[in-house]
Design a protein around this motif. Structure first.
Motif, PDB file in Angstrom:
ATOM      1  N   ILE A  96       3.066  12.766  -5.724  1.00 19.45           N
ATOM      2  CA  ILE A  96       2.635  11.126  -5.479  1.00 19.45           C
ATOM      3  C   ILE A  96       2.727  10.333  -6.920  1.00 19.45           C
ATOM      4  N   LEU A  97       3.246   9.264  -6.452  1.00 21.71           N
ATOM      5  CA  LEU A  97       3.195   8.238  -8.435  1.00 21.71           C
ATOM      6  C   LEU A  97       3.273   6.994  -8.239  1.00 21.71           C
ATOM      7  N   THR A  98       2.246   6.394  -8.439  1.00 23.66           N
ATOM      8  CA  THR A  98       2.563   4.973  -8.582  1.00 23.66           C
ATOM      9  C   THR A  98       3.435   4.544  -8.818  1.00 23.66           C
ATOM     10  N   ASP A  99       3.107   3.355  -9.121  1.00 27.55           N
ATOM     11  CA  ASP A  99       3.450   2.460 -10.473  1.00 27.55           C
ATOM     12  C   ASP A  99       3.488   2.689 -12.000  1.00 27.55           C
ATOM     13  N   ASP A 100       2.307   2.904 -12.011  1.00 28.42           N
ATOM     14  CA  ASP A 100       1.331   2.994 -13.358  1.00 28.42           C
ATOM     15  C   ASP A 100       1.992   3.950 -13.589  1.00 28.42           C
ATOM     16  N   ASP A 101       2.786   4.992 -13.110  1.00 24.43           N
ATOM     17  CA  ASP A 101       3.462   6.205 -13.498  1.00 24.43           C
ATOM     18  C   ASP A 101       4.530   6.107 -14.133  1.00 24.43           C
ATOM     19  N   ASP A 106       0.920  -1.287  -0.027  1.00 25.21           N
ATOM     20  CA  ASP A 106       0.081   0.323   0.169  1.00 25.21           C
ATOM     21  C   ASP A 106       0.526   1.067   0.203  1.00 25.21           C
ATOM     22  N   ASP A 129       3.431   4.087  -1.631  1.00 21.68           N
ATOM     23  CA  ASP A 129       3.722   4.661  -3.084  1.00 21.68           C
ATOM     24  C   ASP A 129       4.825   5.740  -3.154  1.00 21.68           C
ATOM     25  N   LYS A 130       5.576   5.832  -4.198  1.00 21.05           N
ATOM     26  CA  LYS A 130       6.604   7.071  -3.755  1.00 21.05           C
ATOM     27  C   LYS A 130       5.619   8.718  -3.940  1.00 21.05           C
TER      28      LYS A 130
END
Length: 314
Positions: free
Chosen positions: A73-78, A59, A61-62
């Protein structure tokens, strides 16, 4: 050694299947933090500062905090949308004189082992680099990060050394050196004499890490004596993987030379790096990586088959 990466070097239309191994290892003894009272391992909980609850790794994110105090906030999809080289391909961008690479740019080193029933393509690339006294600049993607790297030969083995980007090397600007007086000739002469008296051939085995040797001795003595300082734990285990493929080497080389000749006739310079690098970047941005890699590997073989069919028809 355990392979940490598998794929192929894209050398013109030739693919050289390889396995990658870390070329170096740290011998420093690693320590854990433990509870002094009972020797129990200290572990850390990921606590959200907003809700105060424990957060699972899945849960998380970076985020990037801007100088203005705003958080992105960036997700794996980004991250998946960002350009990257093929995960299982090492494309050769160009060949440069080895002496032109400043040693300060070298970062981590990796050994390459041929991963094919026939290592002929591997040997060809190795001997070509030695004959031309050149180093291949390549793109190397490891742990989802693409880096520029140097592909060279060391003791008959291909080695990849990741390179720092130019802006990662700090500028050495020291005002104290600007007005520093020059050394006098007699001082230089005496210093040169001292250097010559201390000169010898470099032998790295002649040097030892005394700190680590004494630290290991201390640990071994503690283990031998036992007592409250020794706590028994269980070791962890890992797994391996494998795979590769072979290509028609001569046909692929012939088509590579023909393609290079056409580029030369059309006015493209052999030193024009953007023209070479652009295809690598375009290929890198597309997906899925696994299918693309397979397609690239089979291209030389298909080209050879097509040539054979034309010859038969004639």
């Amino acid at each position: 050694m355990r392979s940490i990466w598998k794929g192929s070097i894209a050398f013109g239309l030739v693919n050289v299947p390889v396995k990658v191994y870390s070329a170096t290892e740290q011998h420093d003894i690693r320590f854990h933090q433990v509870h002094a009272k009972d020797g129990g391992r200290i572990k850390y909980d990921r606590i959200c500062q907003e809700c105060g609850k424990s957060v699972q790794f899945a849960d998380i994110d970076k985020a990037y905090d801007s100088p203005d105090g705003e958080r992105v906030i960036l997700t794996d999809d980004d991250f998946d949308k960002l350009p990257a080289a093929e995960k299982h391909e090492i494309p050769v961008l160009e060949f440069v004189p080895t002496e032109q690479i400043d040693p300060i740019l070298y970062d981590k080193s990796y050994f390459l082992e041929p991963d094919s029933a026939s290592p002929k393509a591997y040997v060809l690339l190795r001997e070509t680099l030695e004959e031309t006294e050149r180093t291949a600049l390549v793109h190397f993607t490891l742990r989802q990060k693409t880096r520029l790297a140097a592909l060279r030969v060391r003791d008959d083995v291909l080695v990849i050394q990741t390179l720092l980007w130019p802006d990662e090397v700090r500028a050495a600007e020291f005002p104290s050196l600007e007005d520093a007086p020059s050394a006098r000739p007699q001082e230089v002469k005496m210093a040169t004499s001292l250097v010559e008296s201390m000169s010898s051939e470099f032998d790295p085995t002649g040097y030892t890490d005394d700190y680590q040797i004494e630290l290991r001795k201390l640990i071994d003595e503690t283990l031998a004596n036992g007592g409250e300082k020794v706590v028994h734990t269980e070791a962890e285990k890992d797994d391996d993987g494998e795979d590769a493929e072979v290509v028609d080497l001569v046909a692929a080389l012939q088509r590579s030379v023909e393609a290079a000749g056409k580029n030369a006739k059309s006015g493209s310079s052999s030193t024009s790096t953007p023209a070479k690098k652009a295809p690598a970047k375009k290929a890198a941005a597309k997906k899925p990586p696994a299918k693309k890699t397979a397609a690239k590997k089979s291209a030389p073989a298909k080209a050879a088959e097509s040539k054979t069919d034309e010859a038969k028809g004639a």
